[in-house]
Design an enzyme around this catalytic site. Structure first.
Site, PDB file in Angstrom:
ATOM      1  N   ALA A  22       0.879  -1.162   0.000  1.00  0.00           N
ATOM      2  CA  ALA A  22       0.000   0.000   0.000  1.00  0.00           C
ATOM      3  C   ALA A  22       0.914   1.209   0.000  1.00  0.00           C
ATOM      4  CB  ALA A  22      -0.904  -0.003   1.222  1.00  0.00           C
ATOM      5  N   CYS A  23       0.370   2.356  -0.266  1.00  0.00           N
ATOM      6  CA  CYS A  23       1.285   3.438  -0.598  1.00  0.00           C
ATOM      7  C   CYS A  23       0.681   4.802  -0.329  1.00  0.00           C
ATOM      8  CB  CYS A  23       1.643   3.381  -2.089  1.00  0.00           C
ATOM      9  SG  CYS A  23       1.651   1.720  -2.777  1.00  0.00           S
TER      10      CYS A  23
END
Length: 2032
Positions: A22-23
């Site tokens: 995730a980012c």
């Protein structure tokens, strides 16, 4: 060996394919395309400001990945190449450049190869440049895998158009990527474009800019910059996987990846593009192997743009469409476009924020449910800034002209060539109208079209249904059971939804089952946790769809009308009628081909494998000329065996070159997109079955047998007779659709089109060859059964269906769902539960040992750990050397059960117990009252928190405790956590949970506060800030990849991780989820430990195993696999609170310490001194080689992989290294210092002014913590205030858990989670005064504001994003607009919205009130009306409140909207809508009339509903109301029938049967309604209940339903002679009845007797003569119950049976030992006559051993069975025993019975005599009643034991036989006749007194007393001076029997056991053809049926009436002719 730049390979349970990410993502662009180096600097600031959204490896310096994509800095590169290489670049746009990751050893070779590929395309390489890097600041892990970076510059040799140039460079990159990589050679192209270039690496956001000096050069300019910071679950180096990619930077997860990739591969067979000059095949595969989901998405997007005739925005729209199917507000043109696009490609589904650019366009799109945050600004200087957060861009507020957020499914786009920002509406309308999509859609095919054509062709409208019913042979053939029908199928049809079950799966996995499970059961559904949120399929079904196009797909690269020439199905479940339509269709030249998937049974296993091959071949051929392929098992029958539909669909044979049958085969052959695959299946009937078929490629399924069965059950009256076949189908289909949505939703998948073929499963117990050839890509980590074994199981089901068996009276009940005697083993089974109760209550170590043995037996059958054993020492250590139990128990914790799901008393008892031993109890989600959490003895050490889920407020977390964020197992979105308000949410519960009494509580799924791994990291941070002293724990559920997730959780700074097994759970869920989701904790713990060690994160985490952990063996195995702590699931039932709950903390403590002592014993045997030394020592485990054939096929070596061998030298001591939360850097520290005078009370008020930025997260959390520490929930005292004024952009969780007395005013904006858990404080947010924009049109706060707020106020001048005020239960809020899903699940408080709302407002809103200013008049279309009423603003109370809130809002924020509304209120009032929940209205009305909210009714635990149950079905509710009797709550409503006998004063005058049959019959249905149909029915347990294993709950249900014929079949399946047991059995079943814990038990005997008598009366019992005789002759010696049962059973098997009886009548004990008034001899003779008519020969007056030699008999007959009973009575050798008048009880009873039957027999008679009966029980009672009727002068009974108590004593816990005072029929009659009970207790006979004539005249006695000695044993002592003489003329000895008479045994030379019984093994004696059964093979415990003596609680009726070989054995479902298994092999008949 992996290269340094590659991550670890697949090893142990670690598999790199499950790595998640995730980012943080964002971009900055000049809308007008102006270049500037400042954009690079701003991008740097943006990336660094999102550093907290990324993560670091174990060295804390290696980032998970960061990168930036910019426009090519042409001037910079031009200058560099000119200066460094004297190379002159062409003009910008005429060359391509990109950075390559290479290795120094091979880089020249790779560069040469690349140049050669370029030459093929008429391109030339201008130059190679070594990219300057500075690695001085990067981490060691990153440095170790650092690539050699080279930058290439490529141009064309001859000029071509720009568009063609893009295509050439794309082909170059694809060809190079396919050709050049090789083992050991690093080759990766970051990007290759003529417009953009990507710099990225295994870096943190701040390292990125120093690592690449290029980015710092002032010449480096750009007009756009796309940045990305990555949070990977693993720490392994992955420079390549850093973002941005070539076109995208992705924050999210593609849940449907495998299906998307497979279908893209299949499309390669139909894709063409005439404009594409290069062979398309050279760029195949489109998706390169071994890519992440982001990489795969990037590949397909790039391909569509360059080869698919689509511009970038349309390609993105195609892959990530909006939720268009259920949105009534969407314009028709756009809907039609999406409809058309759906026919070209399935959505790439999952939570996603995709930022994209091709150098011209830059933009972003959000997934359809808005599950990633995205905010953007537009500035005066024409810049746009988009990011996951606000505050990442430094700018004067006066320069911001617009602030907004990306809405669900919407696109943000900038066209830098056109120099404009394109609005979503404008963009999509332009795309939608670019082609005539609406016109094209008219060519769509629907089922209505096909039906119409079918009728017009003159074909039959209604198909023929095959007759079915419960006797349908197809049912066992396809694995149906009675449970399948009653628990699953019927509720689906009756209620249109799946039934609920109790969570926890304690049955064997399919790979351990002995009941030939269907192959579907080998698959476990995967589910979302942490990295990916599930969806609520009920509240948010607006985003879900089951609609799908099926059939031939056209070329995706050339948009046209041909794409819609497909069949559009609304859902995948077909009716039989519709399937016939598809079979016969010729509409528009379509045709179908049916493939028969059955084969001749005569071909055996080879035929099975051969059929699989032929299915492939036939499908291959059919796909060339037909549009539909139908796989059908219709032809299965007696002579044909079906191949499983899913195997045929997805499983190929072993033939070479065949890689998949049908789906996979057609994918590989590239024909899959040319046909629809339809399954006509009899085996598919459950939701899970349908989901597996869909997941492996089926387009539609017709479950024809389920529909035909339902139709027949309707005709038989079992289902509503008014239901038509169509109604049955519609109800079933609706239930199936709901179930499919739930399964999809728990994986976060919105559309069926994406779910199909996605293979969202793990296989457990399927061999690698099956997976490789059948279900490619599906993980199967344990190996297991192969195709041959699957074939054998198919044949076993076929034999069960068609093999003749006289005992197969009913469809078998395998006990898969509920424990059933003879069915599947369960961990929760009666014997172990009973022993556990006794051991815990009485601290009984013997009982604990029984519990351990019983449980271990179940574990060996059910659990993976049961196939492991310990490698023990020959000589164990002394226990003195082992860590004490007092230390071990500190590692124990209880499961998470909320107060409310169990009673307060039970909850508190567990807490007290765990606190006493130093362990930990868990609050569950419901929190604790102050009375408890402030009491160190009563509070739970673990506070379960999921932000605001059920509002566990911060003050409850104040102790040094564990805060656990529970990532809920997504079996159903709300799982157990829906509390119906009407009878569940009491005042106490509402107070604890900060909600309203009587208002239901629906727990939101986790996607409301945890979108992804970085959001979980934020929650962990929030909790740590809210209590810095707490240990933060995260609960995960075992599934494949859980170790990878746990690694990410550890990097998110969790300190403790719980891994729960599928066998845990404390509430209700659908059966689909319970049985088919989750894995054993053994797999989860082993994987988690291994992966944490592999990541060097193990020392940061304390790891806990949680599940059905019962024994010390379980604890030791858990530790050896890696667990530091152990969680236990306690089933503390809540009946009606304190009144019935009798558990004590000491009971729990007793159990824990006995368990710990067992652990110590194992440690001693292992040579381990401390528990810590156990952890991770898998070398001390070994696999048990024995077990079933299936079990031996498992490979458990991956579980036993030693983690330290995977990464040696790692610290694995859990929690030994602290996580660094950097709390010392928090802004709160300054805040607390400034507020200290107010907190300490030295000052009343403080005003604080500060600046805040987005990196200041969880602001005021720690301040609130300090206030709560001093003032608890009350907050600051009245008059004390902390006023905080801020400017800037606040970070996530701004003012979370804000305490009362704090007011925070922010001039700026805020990110997600504002006011989460608000606890009394006041929040005010407004734009800076210099901002030029209108606040009501701009977004001021992020997602999920006020989640779980309990009290306080919030005023937000601007729009709040999605999910505003979710689960608000008391806060007051005013806002100028909200996004989608506003006020979802709200239970209290007030919300005023002064602007537009998004979709799905008020979904699940059960309480509180919302007032909405409906500006555009369309609010009703955006509101979910299921639970709320929309009212006008009319009541004065409402009007005053709204005006007051408007006034406050204006004063605090200077809102212009509020000012306008105040001024125009009278005019505007009619535009307001009051959103008023129906439940809340009801509660308020009750309060108004002072009616208290319902408390839990009567003595029961109220039903906990599934989330869908709160959506009412009016028709179903009415039907329930109309039902006369309530089976559901019958156990509470109806009393037990006690008048089973005729009145004593009447019956004592005759010899008729004592039973009041007519009275009992009238109330039978009421009594049947009292049966609870328990999950573990102790009544049928042969350990405590019925030794026959009678299927009691089932026949009770059938009697309740008036299904007498079926009830008879259930009864006769396990009981040969129910007319006997129903009269004379002592009914241990009733003693063990679960209802008997707190209420009188269910009446069972009467129902049993009534069923069989009713059957005889109706002529249903007729002789069943065997059709075939075997020719074998069997002699049965003795005609008592055992002999008759044996004869009956052997006769059914076809043998010739002769019964020898020494008396003159058949029946033995039944005939002469039981009085007529208890068992009519006509009843006995009725059975004897029936058996004779069936062919059994009876010979009376033959005394074997005297009249005929037993030896001769054994020689004459093939087998002899001795059933002589135990006829040697126990005597009483006292002085005077020789006197006349002293007789054995049987002598007395038998003599009288013979006389009554007309024999000339003079025996003892009681007339006018004083009768003494020595011995109690049934025999004694029979003597009493017989003496009474004979006219005895007096009757007295002696019992040596003390008088039992009226209720159970502590040493006689349920379910032991209740040793209580009973009044049987004889006792009652004596009391009526003589005035007193005849029994004298605690008395011992000393002497029989002589009357001088050799006859007894009295009995001398003495009283005795019973006391326990020092060892705890009971000792009997005589009471001095208590001697007494009782007058006696007749003494009857009723003291039981010692064994069989010796004559027969002596003649046959039989071996006797220690008790003088015939010694047997499996009923075989030492003589080869002689067997023994019944009491002759073991000593009975009394002299006649039902006497309770000797060992209390073991009635001999169990022995006499149910001899082992012929009672319990017949209840075993694996072979109903069990007795013959022991007898007939000696006869040579091995085929029986």
């Amino acid at each position: 060996m992996a290269e340094a730049w590659q991550g670890p390979p697949k090893q142990g349970l670690y598999d790199p394919q499950f790595e998640k990410e995730a980012c943080g993502v964002g971009f900055i662009a000049a809308i007008d395309g102006r270049r500037n180096h400042k954009i690079v600097r701003d991008a740097q600031r943006l990336a660094i400001c999102m550093n907290h959204r990324g993560a670091c490896a174990c060295d804390n310096d290696t980032g998970d990945g960061a990168g930036v994509l910019t426009a090519i800095p042409h001037d910079f590169y031009y200058a560099k190449l000119k200066d460094e290489q004297n190379v002159q670049l062409p003009a910008y746009g005429r060359y391509a450049t990109g950075i390559f990751f290479l290795d120094k050893l091979h880089h020249q070779e790779s560069e040469t190869s690349f140049a050669a590929v370029a030459e093929e395309l008429d391109l030339s390489v201008l130059a190679w440049r070594t990219v300057p890097t500075n690695n001085s600041s990067i981490g060691a892990v990153a440095k170790n895998s650092e690539p050699f970076m080279r930058q290439v510059f490529v141009t064309v040799k001859t000029p071509v158009p720009d568009e063609e140039l893009d295509r050439i460079f794309f082909v170059l990159r694809k060809r190079a990527s396919h050709r050049i990589p090789a083992p050991g050679k690093r080759f990766y192209i970051c990007s290759l474009s003529r417009r953009t270039v990507t710099y990225k690496g295994q870096l943190t956001s701040d390292q990125l800019w120093t690592y690449f000096p290029d980015l710092l050069d002032p010449l480096y300019d750009t007009y756009l910059a796309l940045v990305h910071t990555r949070f990977s679950t693993n720490t392994f180096p992955s420079w390549e996987r850093a973002h941005p990619l070539r076109m995208i930077a992705h924050n999210g997860e593609i849940n449907t990846l495998r299906g998307n990739v497979n279908f893209m591969k299949a499309r390669e067979g139909i894709m063409k593009n005439e404009e594409f000059d290069y062979n398309l095949k050279t760029v195949y595969p489109v998706v390169e192997p071994n890519l992440s989901d982001s990489g795969s998405l990037d590949c397909v997007l790039e391909f569509l743009v360059h080869a698919g005739n689509r511009k970038l925005p349309e390609a993105v729209m195609t892959m990530v469409p909006e939720a268009w199917q259920n949105d009534p507000t969407m314009p028709e043109e756009k809907r039609d476009y999406y409809h058309w696009a759906a026919c070209t490609m399935e959505p790439w589904d999952g939570p996603a924020l995709v930022s994209f650019t091709d150098g011209r366009f830059i933009g972003a799109i959000l997934d359809r449910n808005g599950l990633r945050p995205s905010r953007f600004y537009i500035t005066k200087d024409n810049m746009i800034v988009m990011a996951s957060e606000v505050g990442v861009y430094d700018i004067d507020p006066a320069d911001v002209v617009f602030k907004s957020r990306l809405k669900p499914g919407r696109m943000l786009l900038v066209d830098t060539e056109e120099k404009k920002m394109v609005q979503d509406v404008e963009l999509k309308l332009e795309i939608a109208t670019s082609r005539p999509h609406s016109e094209w859609l008219r060519e769509q095919i629907t089922m209505d079209d096909l039906r119409k054509a079918h009728l017009e062709a003159g074909r039959l409208a209604k198909p023929k249904y095959e007759p079915s019913g419960l006797s349908d042979k197809r049912l066992p053939l396809y694995g149906y059971s009675t449970e399948t029908i009653h628990l699953l199928l019927l509720p689906m049809i009756n209620n249109k939804k799946e039934a609920l079950g109790s969570m926890g799966n304690d049955v064997p996995l399919a790979c351990l089952s002995n009941f030939a499970p269907l192959i579907y059961e080998y698959f476990k559904q995967l589910f979302a946790q942490v990295t990916n949120p599930p969806i609520d399929p009920f509240r948010e079904k607006i985003v879900m769809s089951l609609q799908c196009p099926v059939g031939p797909e056209d070329n995706i690269l050339m948009p046209s009308s041909r794409q819609v020439h497909r069949l559009w199905l609304k859902h995948p479940v077909l009716s039989i009628a519709d399937l016939e339509v598809l079979k016969q269709t010729s509409h528009r030249q379509w045709s179908s081909h049916v493939i028969d998937i059955t084969f001749p049974a005569s071909e055996g296993v080879p035929g099975f494998l051969k059929k699989l091959q032929s299915i492939c071949d036939e499908a291959d051929e059919a796909s060339k000329g037909h549009q539909i392929i139908i796989l059908s098992d219709r032809l299965a029958g007696k002579d044909r065996v079906p191949v499983s539909s899913v195997l045929a669909l997805g499983a190929p044979p072993t033939a070479v070159n065949v890689t998949g049958a049908i789906h996979h085969h057609l994918i590989e052959s590239r024909f899959r997109m040319k046909v629809a695959l339809v399954v006509e299946s009899a085996e598919a009937r459950e939701v899970h079955h349908i989901c597996v078929l869909l997941g492996y490629g089926a387009d539609a399924i017709c479950p024809y047998l389920a529909l035909e069965l339902a139709s027949s059950l309707r005709d038989q009256g079992i289902l509503d007779t008014t239901l038509s076949d169509e109604a049955i189908y519609q109800n079933y289909a609706q239930a199936m659709q709901t179930g499919i949505r739930k399964v999809m939703a728990k994986m976060g998948i919105s559309t069926l089109q994406s779910y199909k073929g996605a293979q969202i499963f793990e296989a457990v117990g399927l061999a690698e060859d099956v997976i490789d050839k059948a279900f490619r890509g599906t993980p199967s980590r344990l190996g297991g059964v192969n195709l041959e074994m699957l074939a054998l199981e198919a044949f076993e089901r076929h034999r069960n269906a068609y093999r003749p068996s006289p005992d197969s009276l009913i469809l078998r009940d395998t006990g898969k769902y509920h424990w059933r005697a003879g069915g599947e083993k369960h961990l929760n089974e009666p014997a172990s539960i009973a022993a556990l109760q006794e051991s815990a209550v009485n601290k009984n170590k013997t009982a604990y040992e029984m519990f351990r043995e019983s449980t271990m037996e179940s574990i060996r059958h059910c659990m993976l750990r049961g196939h492991l054993d310990l490698r023990t020492l020959d000589q164990p250590l002394s226990l003195d050397e082992i860590e004490p139990a007092s230390e071990i128990v500190k590692r124990f914790a209880t499961g998470a059960m909320s107060f409310g799901s169990i009673s307060l008393e039970a909850h508190q008892t567990l807490a007290i117990a765990m606190n006493k031993v130093g362990g930990k109890s868990n609050t569950g989600e419901g929190g604790e009252d102050p009375e408890r959490y402030l009491d160190e003895h009563k509070r739970s050490a673990i506070k379960q928190v999921a932000s605001g889920r059920f509002e566990s407020p911060p003050p409850t977390w104040l102790t040094r405790t564990t805060c656990r964020s529970r990532w809920r197992r997504a079996r159903s979105p709300a799982k157990v956590a829906n509390f119906p308000g009407t009878y569940k949410v009491t005042t106490d519960i509402a107070k604890t949970r900060h909600s309203v009494p009587g208002v239901g509580l629906i727990s939101p799924p986790p996607h409301h506060d945890i979108y992804s791994i970085e959001d979980l990291a934020e929650l962990i941070y929030d909790l740590k800030c809210a209590n810095p002293m707490a240990r933060i724990s995260v609960k995960l559920v075992s599934e494949v990849g859980v170790g990878v997730v746990a690694s990410g959780v550890a990097k998110g700074k969790a300190e403790h991780i719980v891994v729960s097994g599928h066998d845990g759970g404390t509430g209700a869920s659908s059966w689909t989820g319970i049985k088919n989701a989750g894995l054993p904790w053994e797999l989860g713990i082993a994987e988690t430990h291994q992966v944490l060690v592999l990541n060097n994160l193990r020392s940061r985490i304390v790891l806990q195993a949680d599940g059905n952990i019962r024994t010390g063996f379980d604890v030791v195995v858990a530790a050896l696999l890696g667990a530091d702590e152990i969680g236990f699931q306690y089933g503390a039932a809540d009946r009606d609170g304190l009144k019935k709950f009798t558990g004590q903390p000491e009971h729990v403590i007793n159990y824990l310490f006995m368990l710990a002592e067992e652990v110590r014993e194992y440690m001693a045997k292992l040579g381990i001194r401390t528990f810590q030394e156990l952890i991770g020592r898998t070398d001390m485990l070994k696999v048990i080689e024995n077990g079933t054939q299936k079990a031996r096929m498992l490979n458990l070596n991956l579980i036993l992989q030693n983690a330290l061998h995977m990464r040696p030298g790692v610290n694995i001591k859990g929690g030994s290294e602290a996580q660094d939360f950097q709390l010392d850097q928090r802004l709160d520290n300054i805040l607390i210092e400034k507020a200290k005078p107010v907190i300490d009370g030295t000052q009343k008020t403080v005003d604080i002014e500060m600046k805040i930025c987005n990196e200041d997260r969880a602001f005021t959390c720690t301040l609130s913590y300090h206030i709560s520490c001093k003032y608890q929930e009350d907050g600051l005292p009245e008059g004390s205030h902390i006023n905080i004024r801020l400017t800037g952009s606040a970070g996530q969780s701004f003012c979370a858990f804000l305490a009362k007395g704090i007011t925070v005013t922010l001039a700026g904006d805020a990110n997600d989670y504002v006011g989460k858990g608000l606890s009394g404080g006041i929040i005010v947010i407004y734009p800076p005064k210099s901002s030029p924009f209108e606040s009501h049109l701009n977004v001021i706060a992020g997602n999920v504001c006020l989640y779980g707020a309990t009290t306080g106020r919030a005023y937000m001048r601007g729009i709040a994003s999605e999910r505003f005020a979710v689960r608000n239960s008391g806060a007051i809020a005013v806002v100028e607009g909200v996004g989608d899903h506003g006020c979802e699940y709200m239970t209290g408080g007030v919300v005023l919205i002064l602007g537009l709302t998004g979709r799905n407002f008020a979904a699940g809103m059960s309480g509180g009130i919302a007032y909405v200013w409906d500006i555009d008049g369309k609010f009703s279309m955006r509101c979910n009306p299921e639970m709320v009423e929309l009212c006008k603003l009319e009541d004065k109370e409402d009007v005053d409140l709204v005006k007051q809130l408007l006034k406050e809002f204006h004063e605090l924020t200077e809102s212009l909207v509020a000012e306008q509304l105040i001024n125009e209120f009278d005019v505007r009032r009619k535009e307001f809508v009051k959103v008023f929940p129906y439940e809340y209205q009801r509660v308020l009305k009750q309060k108004a009339v002072e009616v208290p909210v319902n408390q839990p009714v009567q003595n029961h635990e109220p039903k906990i509903q599934d989330i869908e149950d709160t959506v009412s079905d009016a028709a179903a509710e009415q039907k329930k109301a109309d039902r006369a009797l309530d089976k559901l709550r019958g156990f509470m409503k109806y009393p037990r029938e006690t008048g089973v006998y005729r009145p004593a004063e009447k019956r004592l005058k005759d010899w008729d049967e004592i039973y009041n049959f007519s009275h009992v019959r009238k109330g039978l249905r009421v009594q049947a309604a009292r049966c609870m149909d328990c999950g573990v029915p102790f009544c049928q347990s042969n350990s405590h209940g019925c030794p026959l294993g009678n299927i009691i709950p089932k026949w009770n249900l059938l009697v309740f339903q008036n299904q007498w014929r079926q009830a008879l079949s259930q009864l006769l399946q396990t009981n040969n002679f129910p007319e006997f047991t129903g009269r004379v059995c002592p009914a241990p079943c009733e003693g063990a009845c679960v209802l008997g814990i707190s209420e009188p038990s269910v009446t069972i005997k009467n129902i049993e007797c009534a069923i069989i008598d009713h059957a005889f009366e109706n002529g249903w019992i007729v002789p069943q003569v065997p059709a075939v005789r075997t020719g074998k002759r069997v002699a049965v010696v003795g005609s008592g119950p055992a002999g008759m049962a044996c004869a009956s059973q052997l006769n059914k098997a076809g043998h010739s049976v002769t019964v020898f009886e020494r008396n003159d009548r058949i029946g033995g004990l039944l005939q002469y030992g039981i009085p007529t008034m208890k068992l009519s001899k006509a009843v006995v003779q009725r059975r004897v006559d029936l058996m004779a008519a069936e062919g059994i020969a009876f010979k009376t007056n033959v005394n074997v051993g005297k009249d005929i030699s037993a030896k001769e008999l054994s020689e004459e007959y093939d087998a002899v069975v001795l059933t002589t009973g135990a006829t040697w009575p126990r005597d009483l050798p006292l002085p005077g025993r020789q006197l006349g008048g002293i007789h054995f009880a049987m002598e007395f009873l038998e003599g009288w019975q013979k006389k009554q039957l007309g024999a000339n027999h003079e025996g003892p008679h009681a007339k006018d005599k004083h009768v003494i009966i020595i011995g109690g029980g049934d025999t004694g009672c029979d003597c009493i009643a017989t003496s009474l009727r004979q006219g005895a002068a007096s009757i007295t009974t002696f019992e040596i034991l003390p008088e039992p108590s009226l209720k159970r004593t502590p040493d006689n816990p349920w379910p032991q036989w209740p040793r209580v005072f009973r009044v049987d029929y004889g006792h009652e009659e004596v009391k009526v006749r003589y005035g007193s009970d005849p029994r004298v207790f605690s008395i011992m006979t000393q002497e029989f007194l002589d009357n001088g004539k050799g006859h007894v005249e009295g009995v001398k006695t003495v009283n005795v007393e019973w006391k326990k000695d020092d060892t705890g044993r009971w000792q009997m002592n005589q009471v001095p001076n208590s001697e007494k003489v009782f007058k006696a003329d007749l003494v009857l000895l009723a003291m039981g029997f010692l064994g069989p008479e010796r004559a027969i045994g002596d003649q046959l030379e039989l071996t006797l056991d220690a008790r003088s019984n015939f010694s047997t093994t499996d009923y075989k004696t030492n003589v080869p053809n002689v067997f023994a059964a019944g009491d002759c093979r073991r000593r009975p415990v009394s002299g006649s049926v039902g006497h309770i003596g000797g060992s209390p609680g073991r009635p001999s009726g169990r022995r006499v009436l149910a001899p082992d070989p012929f009672g319990p054995a017949w209840a075993r479902w694996d072979n109903p002719t069990e007795p013959a298994r022991h007898i007939l092999p000696r006869l040579g008949d091995r085929q029986l």
